[in-house]
Design a protein around this motif. Structure first.
Motif, PDB file in Angstrom:
ATOM      1  N   ARG A 269      40.702  37.941  40.214  1.00 34.97           N
ATOM      2  CA  ARG A 269      39.943  39.186  40.028  1.00 34.97           C
ATOM      3  C   ARG A 269      39.121  39.502  41.267  1.00 34.97           C
ATOM      4  O   ARG A 269      38.988  40.677  41.659  1.00 34.97           O
ATOM      5  CB  ARG A 269      39.059  39.081  38.788  1.00 34.97           C
TER       6      ARG A 269
ATOM      7  N   GLY B 297      44.892  37.404  37.301  1.00 30.59           N
ATOM      8  CA  GLY B 297      43.562  37.974  37.486  1.00 30.59           C
ATOM      9  C   GLY B 297      43.565  39.143  38.442  1.00 30.59           C
ATOM     10  O   GLY B 297      42.904  40.161  38.212  1.00 30.59           O
TER      11      GLY B 297
ATOM     12  N   LEU C 212      43.046  43.942  37.814  1.00 31.45           N
ATOM     13  CA  LEU C 212      42.181  44.923  38.474  1.00 31.45           C
ATOM     14  C   LEU C 212      42.883  45.739  39.538  1.00 31.45           C
ATOM     15  O   LEU C 212      42.437  46.833  39.882  1.00 31.45           O
ATOM     16  CB  LEU C 212      40.978  44.211  39.109  1.00 31.45           C
TER      17      LEU C 212
END
Length: 340
Positions: A132, A265, A269
């Motif tokens: 992320r 992850g 995003l």
């Protein structure tokens, strides 16, 4: 480059930033860095080596300012303005004009330190948080531009062809064969990839010493910051993810599962294209080869320096491991989902 004393560094911090407190020098390869712990927080005064141009340091500062504004959920180093409103000062010192700046100090442990404190069953969550963080990094710099971003950079994977001559100097025959095959294959594909893959401005160095982790006290932790923007360049967007995977995988008995968690992850995003994901294995292996070749050159130039090979054990072990796996093993679970 003459050495600046901590007392002199503190005097600069007070004069130009009104920052006072306890000061101590921090280790640095070429620059001089000082941590100052004061009433209002901790800061790092950075005195750049004279070889650094203003534009290079401005590139770093502008990237950090951009990320702090666009992606505030991660603790990027904050660029502190001087009392005159400047974020990068050119000051006359003993060696001539040197560039000085002040950043916030980012607390926490490096990934390399923290990974041993994280319980095995909590590591997948840590890996996803790393992914992320990489997604935020890619997203935050998506349309970032700067005149110095196109500079030549030794660690830019686009520069791998320039160090292919070091292959002949790798002493381990088995390793030499792997690097020769993988590096030559990567270099041969570069012209096609330049046309196919997204190219952008990169941080380019989310390694296990530049990723900062905060532990939760219960056997887990999450990535809270990415620091050190000194290797920024313009290259393939995919490099950002590949580099993070490359260093995290070296700490794991199951490097494929580790990389899959990081990819998961990141994609949460920042969607990547299918064609990018299909090349991830090649980019991870190329980064490992690049590391071997850069270390081989450094060792050849400085044969009495034991530190130039200090990080190579993990790099070379992972390269041997990855040479024997299915290139699609990491990304297979993600190829059928929707990406840009």
């Amino acid at each position: 480059m003459s050495t600046l004393s901590p007392e002199a560094a503190l005097a600069l911090a007070d004069r130009y930033w009104r920052v006072c407190g306890e000061v101590r020098a921090l280790p640095s390869y070429a620059d001089q860095n000082f941590r100052i712990s004061g009433e209002h927080g901790d800061y790092v005064l950075k005195v750049a080596h004279p070889s650094w141009a203003y534009a290079d340091l401005d590139l770093e500062n502008q990237a950090m300012l951009t990320l702090a504004a666009r992606e505030p959920s991660l603790q990027w180093p904050r660029v502190m303005s001087s009392i005159d409103g400047e974020h990068l000062l050119a000051l006359f010192m003993e060696d001539g004009v040197q560039h000085v700046r002040m950043l916030s100090f980012v607390p926490g442990m490096t990934y390399a330190e923290a990974i041993t404190a994280v319980s095995p069953n909590r590591r997948p969550a840590l890996h996803e948080s790393l992914g992320r963080a990489v997604g935020l990094l890619i997203r935050g710099l998506a349309d970032f531009r700067h005149p110095a971003a196109g500079r030549a950079q030794d660690w830019n994977l686009m520069s791998l062809p320039a160090v292919r001559g070091e292959i002949a100097h790798i002493e381990d025959a088995a390793l030499r064969a792997i690097v020769a095959a993988q590096a030559e294959s990567f270099c041969a594909k570069l012209p096609v990839w330049r046309a196919q893959l997204p190219i952008t401005v990169l941080h380019n160095d989310a390694n296990d010493l530049n990723v900062i982790v905060v532990l939760d006290g219960q056997g887990g932790g999450k990535v809270d910051a990415i620091i050190d923007f000194g290797d920024m360049c313009t290259s393939f967007r995919l490099c950002e993810l590949a580099i993070a995977c490359t260093y995290a995988m070296q700490h794991e008995a199951d490097p494929v599962a580790c990389a899959q968690a990081i990819v998961r992850g990141c994609l949460d995003l920042c969607p990547l294209t299918r064609v990018e994901l299909e090349q991830l294995y090649d980019f991870i292996v190329a980064r490992l080869c690049h590391s071997v070749l850069m270390a081989t050159r450094a060792h050849r130039e400085q044969p009495d320096n034991p530190f130039v090979l200090v990080s190579q054990q993990g790099v070379r072990a992972l390269l041997h491991t990855l040479a024997g796996i299915d290139p699609n093993a990491i990304v297979a679970p993600f190829l059928e989902t929707c990406h840009e």
